[in-house]
Design an enzyme around this catalytic site. Structure first.
Site, PDB file in Angstrom:
ATOM      1  N   TYR A   1      -2.339   7.623 -11.591  1.00 29.55           N
ATOM      2  CA  TYR A   1      -3.026   8.445 -12.535  1.00 29.55           C
ATOM      3  C   TYR A   1      -2.400   8.156 -13.695  1.00 29.55           C
ATOM      4  CZ  TYR A   1      -3.031   9.897  -7.223  1.00 29.55           C
ATOM      5  OH  TYR A   1      -3.534   9.569  -6.168  1.00 29.55           O
TER       6      TYR A   1
ATOM      7  N   LYS B   1       2.241   1.454   4.358  1.00 32.35           N
ATOM      8  CA  LYS B   1       2.469   2.822   3.709  1.00 32.35           C
ATOM      9  C   LYS B   1       3.292   3.573   4.363  1.00 32.35           C
ATOM     10  CE  LYS B   1      -0.959   6.178   3.057  1.00 32.35           C
ATOM     11  NZ  LYS B   1      -2.362   6.788   2.848  1.00 32.35           N
TER      12      LYS B   1
ATOM     13  N   ARG C   1      -2.762  16.030  -1.484  1.00 38.75           N
ATOM     14  CA  ARG C   1      -3.502  16.323  -0.516  1.00 38.75           C
ATOM     15  C   ARG C   1      -4.231  17.595  -1.401  1.00 38.75           C
ATOM     16  NH1 ARG C   1       1.258  15.060   4.076  1.00 38.75           N
ATOM     17  NH2 ARG C   1       0.371  13.082   4.262  1.00 38.75           N
TER      18      ARG C   1
ATOM     19  N   LYS D   1       3.094   1.566  -0.459  1.00 36.86           N
ATOM     20  CA  LYS D   1       3.201   2.963  -1.275  1.00 36.86           C
ATOM     21  C   LYS D   1       3.530   3.649   0.243  1.00 36.86           C
ATOM     22  CE  LYS D   1      -0.422   6.463  -0.708  1.00 36.86           C
ATOM     23  NZ  LYS D   1      -2.053   6.321  -0.550  1.00 36.86           N
TER      24      LYS D   1
HETATM   25  C1  PBG Z   1      -5.255   9.125   3.155  1.00 35.75           C
HETATM   26  C2  PBG Z   1      -4.131   9.002   1.911  1.00 35.75           C
HETATM   27  C3  PBG Z   1      -2.830   9.773   1.220  1.00 35.75           C
HETATM   28  C4  PBG Z   1      -2.894   8.833  -0.319  1.00 35.75           C
HETATM   29  C5  PBG Z   1      -4.001   7.932  -0.174  1.00 35.75           C
HETATM   30  N1  PBG Z   1      -5.432   8.354   0.850  1.00 35.75           N
HETATM   31  C6  PBG Z   1      -2.296  10.933   1.972  1.00 35.75           C
HETATM   32  C7  PBG Z   1      -1.679  11.082   3.095  1.00 35.75           C
HETATM   33  O1  PBG Z   1      -1.471   9.796   3.809  1.00 35.75           O
HETATM   34  O2  PBG Z   1      -1.335  12.244   3.211  1.00 35.75           O
HETATM   35  C8  PBG Z   1      -1.933   9.463  -1.253  1.00 35.75           C
HETATM   36  C9  PBG Z   1      -1.895   9.175  -2.440  1.00 35.75           C
HETATM   37  C10 PBG Z   1      -1.086  10.202  -3.273  1.00 35.75           C
HETATM   38  O3  PBG Z   1      -0.653  10.655  -2.783  1.00 35.75           O
HETATM   39  O4  PBG Z   1      -1.194   9.725  -4.615  1.00 35.75           O
HETATM   40  N2  PBG Z   1      -5.418   8.406   3.914  1.00 35.75           N
END
Ligand code: PBG
Length: 325
Positions: free
Chosen positions: A314, A196, A206, A249
């Site tokens: 989505y 990630k 967010r 991701k």
């Molecule tokens: C948080 C989390 C995030 C996403 C999924 N889980 C955001 C981040 O790490 O700040 C992002 C998903 C998206 O942007 O669609 N742990």
């Protein structure tokens, strides 16, 4: 003109093109992220994610039934925590009657066969908006892992099929697996966000959960987008520690990483077609600059072609409708 080989032969009609297509999308490929909020009969469109909603639990279970009816088989749950429940321990995350735990129970009750996956990270619960416990401006690894274990166990208790740690702390997969074993949750899977990256494309998400970091950024735990070998190291370690499914991701700016991970591990690989990737297509389509339906299918096909066995997106509902049209 004499040509020994004419490549266009395999492209001349829709029939031959579909016969020789190397990649095909099906509803089995998709995981549907859901944003859940307190309240009744309430849905709020997320400003930066047009046509995507944060819903109260009653409307969420209705939506889950509709998703199942469309052939979608898994959901990934995120909740919006009330401001007054946020603190620096994240303890609301393992409240037996917390919104997440109630949601898991209600969804499993409404559609028992639906695979329920849950996000495991402290950010929606953190007064600092970080994925971990903060001390003197630092995100503490080991304390956070202990919290994530409690959170995972409480999701398992509520009936989650998979927990999905998205925090990027070291050693969390191993600790979560141990916690699940010790508490007899031998059927609960771990889908680990293994590679990630610290990405600007999480912005709209967010907004959806009001979970932006209150100070600094997430670069001491999420990965530097300049790195590739590090993604393999992270992913191999997660597999070793007991991840059943690994994840890359974001997806689109990381298709090379998806392919390398796919070529390296022997577990299913998922990819997260994240909020910013959704927002970009929506925005360009709204301006009339691209064809939204075509962009959705091209994007999702590219992620699968790169090597993703599963795609959290989505666009899942749109894609299923487009595929059956
Ligand atoms: C948080 C989390 C995030 C996403 C999924 N889980 C955001 C981040 O790490 O700040 C992002 C998903 C998206 O942007 O669609 N742990």
């Amino acid at each position: 003109m004499y040509l020994q080989k004419r490549n266009r032969i395999l492209r001349q009609s829709p029939a031959i093109r579909s016969l020789v297509a190397e990649t095909t999308l099906t509803p089995n490929d998709f995981i549907v992220p859901l944003f859940i909020d307190e309240g009744k009969n309430a849905e709020t469109e997320i400003a930066s994610m047009p046509n995507y909603y944060r819903r109260s639990l009653d409307l969420t279970t209705k939506e889950v039934k509709a998703l199942w009816g469309l052939g979608l088989k898994s959901v990934l749950l995120f909740i919006k925590c009330k401001e007054e429940q946020k603190d620096n321990t994240g303890k609301e995350a393992w409240n037996k009657n917390g919104l997440m735990q109630r949601s898991i129970r209600a969804i499993k009750d409404a559609v028992p066969e639906m695979l329920v996956m849950t996000d495991v990270a402290l950010d929606p619960y953190s007064s600092f908006g970080h994925d971990g416990i903060v001390r003197d401006g630092e995100i503490m690894n080991d304390e956070t892992v202990e919290a994530l274990v409690q959170m995972s166990i409480s999701h398992a208790e509520a009936g989650a099929d998979f927990v999905a740690p998205s925090d990027m702390m070291d050693g969390r997969v191993c600790a979560i697996r141990k916690g699940l074993e010790e508490n007899n949750f031998t059927k609960v899977g771990i889908m680990s966000y293994s590679a990630k990256y610290a990405s600007c494309f999480y912005g709209p998400f967010r907004n959806a959960l009001d979970s932006a970091p209150g100070f600094g950024d997430k670069k001491t735990y999420q990965m530097n987008y300049a790195n590739r070998i590090e993604a393999l190291k992270e992913t191999l370690m997660d597999v070793e520690e007991g991840a059943d499914i690994v994840m890359v991701k974001p997806a689109l700016a990381y298709l090379d990483i998806i392919r390398e991970v796919k070529n390296t591990v022997q577990v299913p690989v998922s990819a997260y077609n994240i909020s910013g990737e959704y927002a970009m297509i929506k925005a360009a389509a709204k301006m009339g600059w691209i064809d939204e339906d075509k962009a959705i299918l091209e994007t999702l096909t590219s992620i699968k072609r790169a090597g993703a066995d599963l795609i959290a997106t989505y666009f899942a509902k749109d894609a299923v409708k487009l595929l059956s049209a």
